[in-house]
Enzyme design. Structure first.
Site, mmCIF file in Angstrom:
data_model
loop_
_atom_site.group_PDB
_atom_site.id
_atom_site.type_symbol
_atom_site.label_atom_id
_atom_site.label_comp_id
_atom_site.label_asym_id
_atom_site.label_seq_id
_atom_site.Cartn_x
_atom_site.Cartn_y
_atom_site.Cartn_z
ATOM 1 N N PHE A 251 28.809 36.406 33.159
ATOM 2 C CA PHE A 251 28.359 35.301 34.013
ATOM 3 C C PHE A 251 27.355 35.859 35.021
ATOM 4 O O PHE A 251 27.576 36.914 35.612
ATOM 5 C CB PHE A 251 29.541 34.698 34.782
ATOM 6 C CG PHE A 251 30.442 33.834 33.948
ATOM 7 C CD1 PHE A 251 30.054 33.343 32.714
ATOM 8 C CD2 PHE A 251 31.704 33.487 34.419
ATOM 9 C CE1 PHE A 251 30.896 32.524 31.955
ATOM 10 C CE2 PHE A 251 32.557 32.675 33.671
ATOM 11 C CZ PHE A 251 32.155 32.204 32.443
ATOM 12 N N CYS B 153 31.581 40.042 33.251
ATOM 13 C CA CYS B 153 32.176 40.549 32.019
ATOM 14 C C CYS B 153 31.344 41.652 31.376
ATOM 15 O O CYS B 153 31.722 42.190 30.344
ATOM 16 C CB CYS B 153 32.398 39.399 31.056
ATOM 17 S SG CYS B 153 33.322 38.077 31.860
ATOM 18 N N HIS C 109 40.172 38.515 26.489
ATOM 19 C CA HIS C 109 38.973 38.871 27.231
ATOM 20 C C HIS C 109 39.340 39.699 28.458
ATOM 21 O O HIS C 109 39.890 39.188 29.436
ATOM 22 C CB HIS C 109 38.224 37.609 27.632
ATOM 23 C CG HIS C 109 36.829 37.869 28.123
ATOM 24 N ND1 HIS C 109 36.389 39.132 28.464
ATOM 25 C CD2 HIS C 109 35.780 37.029 28.338
ATOM 26 C CE1 HIS C 109 35.128 39.050 28.868
ATOM 27 N NE2 HIS C 109 34.732 37.795 28.794
ATOM 28 N N HIS D 297 30.363 40.821 21.667
ATOM 29 C CA HIS D 297 31.019 40.377 22.898
ATOM 30 C C HIS D 297 31.880 39.145 22.616
ATOM 31 O O HIS D 297 32.939 38.982 23.229
ATOM 32 C CB HIS D 297 29.957 40.063 23.952
ATOM 33 C CG HIS D 297 30.507 39.640 25.274
ATOM 34 N ND1 HIS D 297 31.147 40.526 26.106
ATOM 35 C CD2 HIS D 297 30.537 38.442 25.911
ATOM 36 C CE1 HIS D 297 31.541 39.886 27.214
ATOM 37 N NE2 HIS D 297 31.186 38.622 27.112
ATOM 38 N N GLU E 74 25.178 34.515 20.786
ATOM 39 C CA GLU E 74 25.209 35.925 20.413
ATOM 40 C C GLU E 74 24.852 36.113 18.938
ATOM 41 O O GLU E 74 24.146 37.060 18.581
ATOM 42 C CB GLU E 74 26.589 36.535 20.701
ATOM 43 C CG GLU E 74 26.602 38.029 20.398
ATOM 44 C CD GLU E 74 27.897 38.722 20.794
ATOM 45 O OE1 GLU E 74 28.881 38.030 21.122
ATOM 46 O OE2 GLU E 74 27.907 39.967 20.785
ATOM 47 N N LYS F 49 37.821 40.683 20.737
ATOM 48 C CA LYS F 49 38.542 39.776 21.648
ATOM 49 C C LYS F 49 39.488 38.848 20.888
ATOM 50 O O LYS F 49 40.360 38.223 21.486
ATOM 51 C CB LYS F 49 37.552 38.970 22.497
ATOM 52 C CG LYS F 49 36.847 39.823 23.537
ATOM 53 C CD LYS F 49 35.976 39.014 24.471
ATOM 54 C CE LYS F 49 35.216 39.929 25.434
ATOM 55 N NZ LYS F 49 34.153 40.740 24.755
#
Lengths: 437, 82
Positions: free
Chosen positions: A425, A192, A366, A332, A343, A361
């Site tokens: 990831f 991502c 996403h 994010h 975050e 998002k």
């Protein structure tokens, strides 16, 4: 004479300022940058129910589908040779290219974008033009579709286009071929964070002098039962199936996972000097990038957000900015329980509590490998226009968030500089710093 | 099936796969040089032709089918044998 990274005019050897002169996108909120940005400012949700039969048994039956089908934009024969991830990359790249004022080598007449008699159109030496487009799992739809063909009809019926359609460098290669890029065509693959990683690599390439113009971005299209089942098995997806528009709720107490989306974002990077010389009007300066790795777990973020904070600090240093300059963070924040908290810790650790934060998002869903690119476009527009979209569905901010997250209506505030976060990831952290011209 | 029917059927495949205008599909035309069909599309066209005309086009035969006329006569002969 070169304009140095710290804004001073210096002799040779200092890094040039890199500016963004063109942007293109196709997202769940709209088929271009303008409609996507309007959607973000209006707080619209791009998430809908998945009504298809194949989704009936899945735990997550919602997704953020493209607002405009790429097959309605591209030529039919052109589209049938491309995976959907390649299609969206091509759509966004052509928009960005025309937006930057460049002439398409094949589609535009000698008059420039719009054909003969158009408003002009600059050219780039192909050997000085590069493309860097990242993806998470672009090609998955082709791989899965051709697996069905193989099983049902045998190997002789598998499409000869399967390999160029499924390879993750396919979006980059498709755009490179279309624009005639011969300096380099590269693809970043960092889940991502791929789209933001591509932008960072493009910045490096211009600074290093390996290209004069770099077309950068991210593309993703993987809405299919297997990825949904797989992300679902990680308990990463929202299962708020009856309320699709409320499902993606970053930083909210009731968040329960992300919503899978599809789309692409592409930007055109070049040296500020070159842009000025050809009379282009840049959006903003891509001032710096910070890249780190968590070294913590294959998918779970470091709960302390240490790696993410280091990326933010690295981006600001690289940009020659002070912490106070960074008025805005485009987070994010995917709407997962652990990710959003980590975050928030990272942003507070790196910048303190002053930045005005938003989580796009909540509206886009996403976009996986395209997220970092589309959200960097939003960050750039916030810096240019001094307005920050609100975070949708943030009804009750969770404990541990403790940041100034924009809610309800967009915030009008002077934004001299901003940071976009993108994590993936694998423990990938990318932060990009943008500042006003 | 007459050679004209085969050419018409082939033209429909070429239009679908490669966007070739049916009027351009004449016996003298080379797939690669005149109709701009690349090697990947050639395989797609052969697969579609096998289904449409009920024939087999082995790879070593495909390599010899340079023009529309070559393909039409190969398919015509293969149908006669079948």
């Amino acid at each position: 004479m070169t304009v140095g990274f710290d804004g001073t005019t210096t002799g040779a050897g200092r890094r040039p300022d890199v500016v963004v002169t063109g942007m293109g996108a196709t997202t769940p909120l709209g088929g271009d940058v303008a409609s996507t940005w309007t959607g973000l400012l209006e707080g619209r949700s791009g998430v809908t129910k998945l009504d298809a039969e194949w989704a009936a048994e899945l735990p997550a039956r919602l997704a953020a589908r493209l607002a405009v089908e790429p097959t309605h934009v591209l030529d039919r024969v052109e589209a049938r040779r491309l995976d959907r991830g390649e299609q969206v990359a091509l759509v966004a790249a052509r928009q960005a290219w025309a937006d930057a004022g460049f002439r398409h080598p094949r589609l535009d007449g000698p008059g420039g974008p719009g054909g003969p008699g158009g408003p002009g159109g600059d050219t780039v030496d192909p050997e000085r033009l590069a493309v860097v487009i990242g993806t998470g799992i672009s090609g998955a739809l082709t791989m899965l579709g051709q697996q069905d063909v193989l099983r049902e009809r045998g190997h002789r019926r598998v499409s000869p286009l399967t390999v160029p359609m499924l390879m993750p460098n396919g979006p980059a290669a498709t755009v490179g071929l279309d624009l005639g890029a011969k300096a380099a065509v590269r693809a970043t693959v960092s889940a991502c964070a791929s789209g933001a990683d591509a932008i960072a690599l493009g910045l490096d390439m211009i600074r290093a002098g390996s290209a004069d113009v770099v077309v950068v971005g991210g593309a993703e299209a993987c809405i299919h039962p297997l990825p949904i089942a797989a992300f679902g098995q990680m308990r990463a997806l929202s299962t708020r199936n009856d309320e699709p528009q409320s499902a993606s709720r970053p930083f909210d107490k009731q968040r329960d996972g992300f919503v899978l989306a599809e789309g692409a974002g592409v930007l055109v990077l070049e040296r500020a000097q070159d842009a000025a010389a050809r009379g282009a009007r840049p959006y903003a300066v891509l001032a710096g990038a910070g890249i780190t790795a968590d070294g913590y777990h294959i998918t779970a973020p470091d709960p302390e957000g240490t790696g993410a904070a280091r990326a933010i600090i690295a981006a600001i240093r690289d940009a020659g900015l002070s912490i106070q300059d960074v008025v805005h963070v485009n987070a994010h924040a995917t709407s997962t329980a652990v990710g959003d908290l980590a975050e928030a810790k990272a942003i507070r650790a790196a910048l303190g509590e002053h930045p005005v934060v938003t989580a796009p998002k909540s509206m886009l869903g996403h976009l996986i490998g395209a997220a970092g690119a589309v959200e960097t476009i939003a960050t750039i527009l916030a810096v240019r226009d001094d307005v920050i979209p609100a975070t949708r569905n943030l009804d009750d901010p969770d404990q541990g968030i403790e940041m100034d997250v924009v809610r309800m209506t967009p915030r009008h505030v002077t934004v001299p500089a901003a940071v976009n976060d993108a994590f993936g990831f694998g423990g990938h952290n990318v932060a990009l710093a943008v500042r006003k011209l | 099936m007459s050679s004209d029917d085969i050419r018409t059927g082939l033209a429909a495949i070429l239009e679908e796969v490669a966007g070739v205008l049916p009027a351009d599909v004449t016996p003298d035309k080379s797939f690669t040089d005149d109709l701009d069909v690349d090697s990947l599309s050639m395989v797609e066209i052969a697969l579609a032709a096998e289904e449409k005309f009920g024939v087999k086009i082995p790879d070593d035969e495909l390599a010899n089918l340079k023009t529309v006329g070559d393909a039409v006569s190969y398919i015509e002969k293969a149908q006669a044998v079948a």
